[in-house]
Design an enzyme around this catalytic site. Structure first.
Site, PDB file in Angstrom:
ATOM      1  N   CYS A  22       0.810  -1.220   0.000  1.00 39.62           N
ATOM      2  CA  CYS A  22       0.000   0.000   0.000  1.00 39.62           C
ATOM      3  C   CYS A  22       0.842   1.269   0.000  1.00 39.62           C
ATOM      4  O   CYS A  22       0.543   2.209  -0.707  1.00 39.62           O
ATOM      5  CB  CYS A  22      -0.940  -0.022   1.201  1.00 39.62           C
ATOM      6  SG  CYS A  22      -2.020   1.413   1.260  1.00 39.62           S
ATOM      7  N   GLU A 123      -1.651   4.100 -10.669  1.00 43.80           N
ATOM      8  CA  GLU A 123      -0.943   3.363  -9.629  1.00 43.80           C
ATOM      9  C   GLU A 123      -0.543   2.004 -10.210  1.00 43.80           C
ATOM     10  O   GLU A 123      -1.380   1.129 -10.400  1.00 43.80           O
ATOM     11  CB  GLU A 123      -1.843   3.201  -8.405  1.00 43.80           C
ATOM     12  CG  GLU A 123      -1.122   2.656  -7.216  1.00 43.80           C
ATOM     13  CD  GLU A 123      -1.989   2.663  -5.970  1.00 43.80           C
ATOM     14  OE1 GLU A 123      -1.417   2.851  -4.879  1.00 43.80           O
ATOM     15  OE2 GLU A 123      -3.212   2.489  -6.075  1.00 43.80           O
TER      16      GLU A 123
END
Length: 168
Positions: A22, A123
């Site tokens: 993350c 991302e």
């Protein structure tokens, strides 16, 4: 700034867990000539990283989680190259002896990335690090504040005023 410390931190943050965690970083914003100083240090550290199976104690970076992830990451690397970013270290060429069926993508480094490229806007969730060059501190802060992914940000500086400004 201490460029060795910055390079060490960037390598760990970008390539730990093969960039699939993350809080992995994917963009390094370099102000002024900082990228010229930092890039060779990153390249040196990337060349020294040992990529291999997670159960092997000498492995510092393992494979990505699935074949689909590998293919998606490899496609992003191709997109960055096609968009005109400078591909400094190409992780698509990584091979791990005895593990031909693994989902391998090696540490990848792009330089001269711009904010309209998919390797900046999306991302990637893999071992890909982009260097974005800006002229001034205010430009760097604007990029950080405008990013949808600016939830993990650090500054490396010897300037106490810049550090306080960054904090606020």
């Amino acid at each position: 700034a201490d460029m060795d410390l910055a390079a060490d931190a960037a390598i760990g943050a970008a390539f730990g867990s093969a960039g699939q965690r993350c809080m992995a970083i994917s963009v390094l914003v370099a102000v002024g000539d900082a990228a010229d100083q930092l890039r060779p240090k990153l390249e040196e550290r990337m060349a020294a990283l040992t990529t291999g199976p997670g159960h092997v104690p000498s492995s510092e970076m393992g494979p990505v989680v699935t074949a689909e992830s590998r293919d998606r990451i490899v496609e992003y690397i191709a997109q960055g190259e096609q968009a005109g970013a400078e591909l400094v270290v190409d992780g698509r060429t990584l091979r791990v002896d005895g593990h031909d069926d693994g989902f391998w993508v090696g540490p990848t480094l792009f330089d001269r990335v711009t904010t309209d490229m998919s390797i900046y806007t999306d991302e990637i969730f893999g071992p890909v690090l982009d260097i974005v060059r800006v002229d001034a501190w205010d430009d760097a802060m604007r990029l950080v504040n405008e990013s949808a992914f600016a939830n993990g940000v650090a500054i490396f500086t010897n300037d106490g005023g810049a550090a306080r400004r960054f904090q606020h």
